[in-house]
Enzyme design. Structure first.
Site, PDB file in Angstrom:
ATOM      1  N   LYS A  79     -25.417  26.841 -46.862  1.00  0.00           N
ATOM      2  CA  LYS A  79     -25.299  28.335 -46.765  1.00  0.00           C
ATOM      3  C   LYS A  79     -26.255  28.939 -45.595  1.00  0.00           C
ATOM      4  O   LYS A  79     -27.673  28.183 -45.820  1.00  0.00           O
ATOM      5  CB  LYS A  79     -25.454  28.941 -47.943  1.00  0.00           C
ATOM      6  CG  LYS A  79     -25.052  30.298 -47.938  1.00  0.00           C
ATOM      7  CD  LYS A  79     -25.538  31.013 -49.079  1.00  0.00           C
ATOM      8  CE  LYS A  79     -25.001  32.553 -49.194  1.00  0.00           C
ATOM      9  NZ  LYS A  79     -25.289  33.274 -50.616  1.00  0.00           N
ATOM     10  N   SER A 159     -21.119  36.345 -51.768  1.00  0.00           N
ATOM     11  CA  SER A 159     -21.204  36.240 -50.575  1.00  0.00           C
ATOM     12  C   SER A 159     -21.250  34.829 -49.823  1.00  0.00           C
ATOM     13  O   SER A 159     -21.245  34.376 -48.689  1.00  0.00           O
ATOM     14  CB  SER A 159     -22.872  36.727 -50.239  1.00  0.00           C
ATOM     15  OG  SER A 159     -23.904  35.950 -50.863  1.00  0.00           O
ATOM     16  N   SER A 183     -22.808  35.990 -56.137  1.00  0.00           N
ATOM     17  CA  SER A 183     -22.384  35.421 -55.234  1.00  0.00           C
ATOM     18  C   SER A 183     -22.200  33.850 -55.074  1.00  0.00           C
ATOM     19  O   SER A 183     -21.713  33.317 -53.975  1.00  0.00           O
ATOM     20  CB  SER A 183     -23.543  35.458 -53.967  1.00  0.00           C
ATOM     21  OG  SER A 183     -23.265  36.746 -53.698  1.00  0.00           O
TER      22      SER A 183
END
Lengths: 491, 99
Positions: A79, A159, A183
């Protein structure tokens, strides 16, 4: 080499040891998959050269017969919230334009030490603020899944949208993710993969771009519970550089997968039966209850009475902490600078141009609730509500060992939906945000499909630092659900 | 409580985010919606409840007060906008502050 991208981390590890294939072959297969799936927009930065060289180093270690790391030769995607030495790190924001950290986050350092290979940096909601990966400066990520007979692009959740999408699309065997209000778990549910947010303090936050420091935790997204156990084991551990990282030994999570839950008590919180919950979600939740009962576990009705106040409390605490954390983006030390006549005007111009609408909104809310005269009414009030929510869980765990809930109140929705109303978007996290507020571990396991063919996950919530029980129960849930569906794009 | 234009302008200044006058009304509406939804917390009686200040009960660790890191100013300023590189490793730059 399509089958190499279908391997689990556990199978890749065993196959590499048996020399059935090389780390380089596995990595090349994943890089090819990355090239075929660019339409998903899952990656902000691809690092193929780095991947090939790391895989080559793995092959050398394997050939020498050195003791293999837990993730030796396993291709992972990161990420873009984790700082990676010399590799662009954007947090999905314009304001970090061109930022190449001169250091490596502790979690990614741990992964590379365990032998993992980096494929690239994944798209995400800007500064991890969002539930649909639509707030990224680099554009939305598409969910690899589509509704049956309907080719409208869907959100992957957020997210960690790029993380969940890349693992579901067989581009990465696993991905790092972070979870502040849901998330990791919500995108895992939307993309039919496994995601665990460990207990606060389990993984070091050092080198992860901060959103809300008292809530942020890193965790893995993988395709199986066993893979999540392997990957979390490599990510976790005490780090003196993060004073909130907890000095406790990390158990062997894989060894916890005994498949035996006889006599275990699992709680069903009555407050999670919210109005308007789709019948498909409710039906799957009931199936989860039946599966665990059939395996010998015992359901217990529990109450978490302050559940409905969790989201409003979160939307004080998270923006307040974000407004403080994001104060560092000022056009001076890194990233974007937009000139101005004075230093204040330079700050204001830089932050107006560099932050997207949702980030500006949250920084403004955070600034407001912390401003003179409002601190007690908002921030202090929310911290008290947070105590009540944590107390709810403490009471519940007198009666049960884990808690079973749906992960999200719906399956994936279309890109563009829920965009005009921030609060409708916030409600995505209604079942996950309580866990962050209380600092507990939670895992989402893919458990079924909606009538139009989209994945749905079930969430298990555990006691603090009891990820082992969470993995054990999740493994049983996974076997019973037998989720074998794949997005059409990967056959 | 209502968030008017003047309050939003004040918050924007505190947050160091430029908001055009034309956008103040829309932003006031958006923030007001969110704050009204948050107001439901007032239904809860929290008298006598301690605020939660740490997600996990743990003692903050202590360490010796020593310099354990540093000596790479070049690396630190490498990401800065318009840095000045010099013999001491370099400097961040900002618009003139003192007249």
């Amino acid at each position: 080499m399509a089958e190499l991208t279908d391997l689990t981390i556990a199978a890749a590890r065993d196959g590499l040891k048996a020399r059935k294939f090389s780390a380089r072959e596995i990595t090349e297969a994943h890089l090819a998959a990355m090239g075929r799936a660019r339409d998903l927009n899952a990656f902000i930065t691809e690092t193929p050269d780095k991947a090939i060289s790391m895989a080559g180093a793995s092959d050398v270690r394997l050939a020498r017969g050195e003791p293999a790391g837990a993730l030796e030769g396993v291709p992972l995607a990161i990420k873009d919230l984790f700082c990676t030495d010399g590799v662009l790190t954007t947090a999905g924001s314009h304001i970090l334009d061109g930022f190449k950290p001169p250091y490596e986050s502790t979690v990614t350092s741990n992964l590379w030490r365990a032998g993992a290979v980096m494929l690239g940096k994944l798209n995400l909601d800007e500064f991890a603020m969002g539930s649909s990966n639509t707030t990224s400066y680099y554009g939305p990520v598409k969910n690899p899944w589509q509704r049956r007979g309907d080719n409208r692009p869907l959100v992957p959740g957020g997210s960690s949208g790029g993380s969940a999408a890349s693992v579901a699309a067989r581009i990465a065997m696993g991905a790092t993710a972070t979870d502040t209000g849901g998330s990791i778990r919500q995108p895992a549910s939307f993309c039919g993969v496994v995601g665990i947010k460990p207990t606060y303090g389990r993984c070091s936050r050092w080198g992860i771009v901060a959103f809300a420091s008292s809530l942020d935790q890193a965790g893995p997204i993988t395709r199986t519970v066993r893979d999540a156990a392997i990957m979390l084991g490599a990510m976790a551990g005490h780090d003196p550089k993060d004073s909130t990282s907890v000095p406790r030994p990390v158990p062997n999570y894989e060894a916890a997968l005994t498949g035996d839950v006889r006599g275990l008590k699992f709680g069903i919180p009555k407050e999670y039966r919210i109005g308007g919950l789709p019948t498909e979600v409710e039906r799957l939740w009931q199936k989860g209850v039946d599966w665990l009962k059939a395996a010998g576990a015992v359901p217990v009705e529990i109450s978490l009475p302050h559940t409905k106040y969790a989201l409003p409390a979160y939307y004080i605490i998270a923006p307040a902490e974000a407004s403080s954390n994001l104060a560092r983006y000022d056009g001076v030390r890194f990233g974007l600078r937009v000139p101005g006549a004075s230093i204040d005007e330079m700050y204001e111009n830089t932050r107006a141009a560099g932050f997207g609408a949702e980030v500006r909104r949250r920084v403004m809310i955070g600034t407001y609730v912390l401003s003179a005269g409002y601190y007690d009414a908002y921030y202090l009030k929310a911290q008290k509500v947070r105590s009540l929510i944590a107390r709810d869980f403490a009471e519940a765990y007198k009666k049960c060992d884990v808690i079973l809930t749906p992960t999200a109140p719906s399956a994936a929705f279309a890109i563009g939906e829920k965009m005009d109303n921030p609060i409708a978007m916030y409600l995505n996290d209604v079942f996950t945000v309580t866990v962050n507020l209380a600092g507990l571990p939670g895992i989402s396991v893919p458990a079924g499909l909606t009538d139009d063919g989209l994945p749905l996950g079930l969430q298990l919530i555990g006691r603090a630092f009891d990820e082992a029980t969470l993995f054990r129960v999740a493994g049983v849930l996974e076997s019973a659900a037998g989720f074998a569906a794949k997005p059409a794009m990967v056959g | 409580m209502s968030l008017d234009k003047a309050t939003v302008a004040r918050i924007a200044t505190l947050a160091r985010i430029k908001v055009a006058d034309a956008d103040l009304d829309r932003m006031a509406g958006e923030l007001q919606n969110i704050m009204s939804w948050i107001e439901q917390l007032n239904e809860l009686d929290t008298s006598g409840i301690e605020p939660m200040t740490s997600a996990v009960e743990t003692l903050l660790p202590q360490r010796e007060d020593q310099v354990t890191d540093g000596g790479y100013a070049e690396k630190i300023v490498a990401n800065a906008a318009e840095p000045v590189r010099g013999v001491d490793g370099g400097f961040f730059t900002v618009p003139k502050v003192v007249e």
